[in-house]
Design a protein around this motif. Structure first.
Motif, PDB file in Angstrom:
ATOM      1  N   MET A 286      36.428  37.750  50.590  1.00  0.00           N
ATOM      2  CA  MET A 286      37.181  36.705  50.771  1.00  0.00           C
ATOM      3  C   MET A 286      38.574  36.779  50.225  1.00  0.00           C
ATOM      4  N   ALA A 287      38.788  37.549  49.286  1.00  0.00           N
ATOM      5  CA  ALA A 287      39.865  37.816  48.442  1.00  0.00           C
ATOM      6  C   ALA A 287      40.901  39.007  48.935  1.00  0.00           C
ATOM      7  N   LEU A 288      40.292  39.558  49.881  1.00  0.00           N
ATOM      8  CA  LEU A 288      40.924  40.853  50.316  1.00  0.00           C
ATOM      9  C   LEU A 288      42.107  40.368  50.994  1.00  0.00           C
ATOM     10  N   GLY A 289      43.387  41.065  50.580  1.00  0.00           N
ATOM     11  CA  GLY A 289      44.715  40.797  51.078  1.00  0.00           C
ATOM     12  C   GLY A 289      45.206  39.551  50.785  1.00  0.00           C
ATOM     13  N   LYS A 290      44.815  38.770  50.005  1.00  0.00           N
ATOM     14  CA  LYS A 290      45.175  37.413  49.587  1.00  0.00           C
ATOM     15  C   LYS A 290      46.280  37.309  48.561  1.00  0.00           C
ATOM     16  N   PRO A 291      47.083  36.227  48.521  1.00  0.00           N
ATOM     17  CA  PRO A 291      48.259  36.329  47.610  1.00  0.00           C
ATOM     18  C   PRO A 291      47.487  36.321  46.133  1.00  0.00           C
ATOM     19  N   ALA A 292      48.082  37.130  45.326  1.00  0.00           N
ATOM     20  CA  ALA A 292      47.748  37.161  43.939  1.00  0.00           C
ATOM     21  C   ALA A 292      48.864  37.212  43.088  1.00  0.00           C
ATOM     22  N   THR A 293      48.688  36.431  41.826  1.00  0.00           N
ATOM     23  CA  THR A 293      49.641  36.487  40.796  1.00  0.00           C
ATOM     24  C   THR A 293      48.980  36.799  39.453  1.00  0.00           C
ATOM     25  N   ALA A 294      49.898  36.952  38.431  1.00  0.00           N
ATOM     26  CA  ALA A 294      49.449  37.167  37.264  1.00  0.00           C
ATOM     27  C   ALA A 294      50.370  37.064  36.091  1.00  0.00           C
ATOM     28  N   ASP A 295      49.935  37.135  34.936  1.00  0.00           N
ATOM     29  CA  ASP A 295      50.903  36.808  33.781  1.00  0.00           C
ATOM     30  C   ASP A 295      52.028  37.976  33.700  1.00  0.00           C
ATOM     31  N   SER A 296      51.642  39.217  34.075  1.00  0.00           N
ATOM     32  CA  SER A 296      52.517  40.260  33.863  1.00  0.00           C
ATOM     33  C   SER A 296      51.966  41.478  34.940  1.00  0.00           C
ATOM     34  N   SER A 297      52.780  42.484  34.645  1.00  0.00           N
ATOM     35  CA  SER A 297      52.463  44.016  35.151  1.00  0.00           C
ATOM     36  C   SER A 297      53.007  44.843  34.249  1.00  0.00           C
ATOM     37  N   CYS A 298      51.919  45.816  34.170  1.00  0.00           N
ATOM     38  CA  CYS A 298      52.479  47.064  33.230  1.00  0.00           C
ATOM     39  C   CYS A 298      53.735  47.738  33.865  1.00  0.00           C
ATOM     40  N   ALA A 299      54.023  47.965  35.124  1.00  0.00           N
ATOM     41  CA  ALA A 299      54.772  48.378  35.991  1.00  0.00           C
ATOM     42  C   ALA A 299      54.789  48.059  37.402  1.00  0.00           C
ATOM     43  N   ALA A 300      55.862  47.999  38.050  1.00  0.00           N
ATOM     44  CA  ALA A 300      55.955  47.456  39.376  1.00  0.00           C
ATOM     45  C   ALA A 300      55.157  48.093  40.418  1.00  0.00           C
ATOM     46  N   ILE A 301      54.619  49.107  40.248  1.00  0.00           N
ATOM     47  CA  ILE A 301      53.580  49.684  41.021  1.00  0.00           C
ATOM     48  C   ILE A 301      52.104  49.034  40.849  1.00  0.00           C
ATOM     49  N   GLU A 302      52.008  48.449  39.386  1.00  0.00           N
ATOM     50  CA  GLU A 302      50.627  47.948  39.175  1.00  0.00           C
ATOM     51  C   GLU A 302      50.703  46.447  39.046  1.00  0.00           C
ATOM     52  N   GLY A 303      51.066  45.972  40.398  1.00  0.00           N
ATOM     53  CA  GLY A 303      51.321  44.612  40.410  1.00  0.00           C
ATOM     54  C   GLY A 303      49.935  43.731  40.677  1.00  0.00           C
ATOM     55  N   PRO A 304      49.967  42.343  40.659  1.00  0.00           N
ATOM     56  CA  PRO A 304      48.590  41.580  40.961  1.00  0.00           C
ATOM     57  C   PRO A 304      47.981  41.990  42.382  1.00  0.00           C
ATOM     58  N   GLU A 305      48.753  42.337  43.507  1.00  0.00           N
ATOM     59  CA  GLU A 305      48.110  42.417  44.753  1.00  0.00           C
ATOM     60  C   GLU A 305      47.388  43.698  44.813  1.00  0.00           C
ATOM     61  N   LYS A 306      47.496  44.611  43.783  1.00  0.00           N
ATOM     62  CA  LYS A 306      46.861  45.960  43.801  1.00  0.00           C
ATOM     63  C   LYS A 306      45.315  45.409  43.532  1.00  0.00           C
ATOM     64  N   ALA A 307      45.059  44.385  43.027  1.00  0.00           N
ATOM     65  CA  ALA A 307      43.577  44.191  42.591  1.00  0.00           C
ATOM     66  C   ALA A 307      42.998  43.673  44.012  1.00  0.00           C
ATOM     67  N   VAL A 308      43.527  43.148  45.055  1.00  0.00           N
ATOM     68  CA  VAL A 308      42.765  42.710  46.360  1.00  0.00           C
ATOM     69  C   VAL A 308      43.454  43.740  47.510  1.00  0.00           C
ATOM     70  N   ASN A 309      43.792  44.863  47.455  1.00  0.00           N
ATOM     71  CA  ASN A 309      44.147  45.752  48.428  1.00  0.00           C
ATOM     72  C   ASN A 309      42.886  46.489  49.019  1.00  0.00           C
ATOM     73  N   GLY A 310      41.590  46.298  48.572  1.00  0.00           N
ATOM     74  CA  GLY A 310      40.554  47.068  49.161  1.00  0.00           C
ATOM     75  C   GLY A 310      40.316  48.594  48.657  1.00  0.00           C
ATOM     76  N   SER A 311      40.998  48.835  47.538  1.00  0.00           N
ATOM     77  CA  SER A 311      40.962  50.411  47.288  1.00  0.00           C
ATOM     78  C   SER A 311      40.991  50.535  45.835  1.00  0.00           C
ATOM     79  N   VAL A 312      40.173  51.511  45.334  1.00  0.00           N
ATOM     80  CA  VAL A 312      40.224  52.000  43.979  1.00  0.00           C
ATOM     81  C   VAL A 312      40.651  53.502  43.948  1.00  0.00           C
ATOM     82  N   SER A 313      40.921  54.092  45.116  1.00  0.00           N
ATOM     83  CA  SER A 313      41.142  55.591  45.013  1.00  0.00           C
ATOM     84  C   SER A 313      42.616  55.885  44.854  1.00  0.00           C
ATOM     85  N   GLY A 314      43.418  55.162  44.621  1.00  0.00           N
ATOM     86  CA  GLY A 314      44.835  55.533  44.700  1.00  0.00           C
ATOM     87  C   GLY A 314      45.465  55.695  43.226  1.00  0.00           C
TER      88      GLY A 314
END
Length: 138
Positions: free
Chosen positions: A1-29
């Protein structure tokens, strides 16, 4: 149900490690396929779009993405909300070492789901890392 939905977070370690990555359906990148935070209060939130009945959460931690298993999220809470303001803790996970954790709860109505990281790792590393956060109907 969360796949591809809007996500926010307190911060990100880097621009490529944003909150949207936790709902992108992948762990292999690799490192570019996770949410990472070194903020003072590490939290991540997804908006399911409408209130719906939820009953299970699956969290894919560092080890699921091929990183050091000692970096798996150690202590965390999962909370739900119908309005994004009032939160109810549904899961209290402590001393976790698993790469993937599954948390089944009694059916509840929720529009928002939040992960609060209390202890990010089992060692001295202070970054929280979540490769995927899944939400399922009851």
């Amino acid at each position: 149900m969360a796949l591809g939905k809007p996500a926010t977070a307190d911060s990100s370690c880097a621009a490529i490690e944003g909150p949207e990555k936790a709902v992108n359906g992948s762990v292999s990148g690799g490192n570019a396929d996770k949410w990472c935070s070194v903020g003072g209060s590490k939290w991540w939130r997804v908006d399911l779009g409408t209130a719906t009945t939820v009953g299970r959460f699956v969290v894919k931690h560092s080890g699921a993405g091929g990183e050091n298993a000692a970096w798996n999220t150690r202590d965390f809470d999962i909370q739900t909300s119908v309005d994004g303001a009032t939160w109810t803790t549904r899961v209290q996970a402590r001393a976790n070492t698993a790469n993937v954790t599954t948390h089944t709860i009694g059916p509840v109505s929720a529009r928002y789901v939040r992960l609060n990281v209390l202890a990010p790792t089992s060692n001295t590393d202070m970054a929280a890392r979540v490769y995927e956060f899944e939400v399922y109907a009851s």
